[in-house]
Design an enzyme around this catalytic site. Structure first.
Site, short mmCIF file in Angstrom:
data_model
loop_
_atom_site.label_atom_id
_atom_site.label_comp_id
_atom_site.label_asym_id
_atom_site.label_seq_id
_atom_site.Cartn_x
_atom_site.Cartn_y
_atom_site.Cartn_z
N HIS A 34 0.80 -1.05 -0.16
CA HIS A 34 0.05 -0.08 0.13
C HIS A 34 0.88 1.31 -0.07
CE1 HIS A 34 1.07 -0.07 4.17
NE2 HIS A 34 0.50 -0.87 4.41
N HIS A 37 4.15 1.27 2.25
CA HIS A 37 5.27 0.41 1.52
C HIS A 37 5.77 1.38 0.34
CE1 HIS A 37 2.63 -3.09 3.11
NE2 HIS A 37 4.07 -3.18 3.61
N SER A 185 -2.57 0.02 6.49
CA SER A 185 -2.01 -1.62 6.98
C SER A 185 -2.54 -2.32 6.09
CB SER A 185 -2.42 -1.56 8.42
OG SER A 185 -2.09 -3.10 8.72
#
Length: 282
Positions: A34, A37, A185
């Site tokens: 996501h 990252h 997350s």
């Protein structure tokens, strides 16, 4: 950008890059990438000539009742994101590639792993330290990038690198949030609409704590009590922990008189989410 599945392939490519004098960054992930990252990949791409992104759901860091089988996976989606943000290789091994038959060597740590997530997930950091040390040995990066959302993990990795004299610079990158404040997350995908709304109590509690510190409060129990009160008002929320710890040791402190971390873990329904703030960042 290419996807490689074996340790030998990664080593061959990195060896070639280093023979050309190129620097290498590593972004270790468990996939289902996501924007959080993406920010790590962006940082590595900015700082290094080449970037390796590991995409491996590490079975060693999941307890027997945790979500290993249901953890989201989508390598094609991940590959598109890595390519868009300048990654050069995705290392996407099978568990059998990382842990051969008869595997029996582990990296353990004391003190820093005994609080927060280590208290409720006793096998977790043994798995994290083992897999990250393996990735460091495989890739031999100059720098490695981790998100501050997993603050205890970041502290543990920095400590491991120092203890074991690894010649790698560890870079912590800021939490990336949704527009409404929820920390990004992969586990957010588990939440239904009602749970997604309820999950906002985490970032709201973090803001309550930050405001209290910003306004001069240093007594940890007063800060955590106010945060717990807010979280407990949400029927779908169940607190795992709300604690303030010494940033260097991850041990609880009574008063904020040194660099500290305020970390929370909360179940929203059956999904465990984490969030935090560093007092140094206020």
């Amino acid at each position: 950008m290419k996807i490689v599945k074996t340790i030998d392939e990664v080593r061959r490519q990195v060896k070639e890059w280093k023979s050309q004098g190129l620097s290498v960054g590593l972004v270790p992930t468990m996939g289902y990438l996501h924007e959080g990252h993406a920010s790590l990949i962006d940082a590595s791409h900015r700082d290094n000539d080449r970037t390796v992104v590991s995409d491996f759901v590490n079975p060693m860091q999941f307890g027997p009742t945790e979500d290993l089988e249901s953890y989201p996976r989508d390598i094609e989606r991940d590959a598109a994101l890595v390519e868009e943000h300048g990654g050069d290789i995705i290392f996407n091994p099978e568990p059998s590639e990382m842990y051969h038959e008869g595997f029996s060597s582990f990296v353990d740590m004391d003190v820093l792993t005994k609080e927060l997530c280590g208290l409720s997930r006793p096998v977790h950091f043994r798995g994290v330290c083992t897999v990250v040390s393996k990735l460091f040995n495989i890739v031999q990066p100059d720098k490695a990038y981790f998100g501050k959302k997993d603050a205890q993990q970041l502290a543990v990795i920095k400590h491991m690198v120092d203890d074991l004299n690894m010649d790698i610079e560890i870079i912590g990158c800021p939490i990336v949030r949704e527009e409404d404040g929820l920390a990004k997350s992969s586990r957010n995908t588990y939440l239904n609409d009602k749970e997604r709304k309820a999950a906002l109590v985490l970032s709201q509690a973090i803001n309550i704590g930050m405001d209290m510190v910003r306004n001069g409060e240093t007594e940890c129990s007063k800060i955590t009590d106010a945060m717990k009160e807010h979280i407990n008002a949400e029927p779908l929320a169940k607190i795992d922990y709300v604690k303030i710890v010494d940033l260097a040791t991850m041990q609880q402190i009574p008063v904020i008189d040194r660099p500290a971390l305020c970390a929370i873990a909360v179940f929203i329904g059956s999904t465990r989410l984490i969030d935090n703030f560093f007092t140094e960042d206020i």
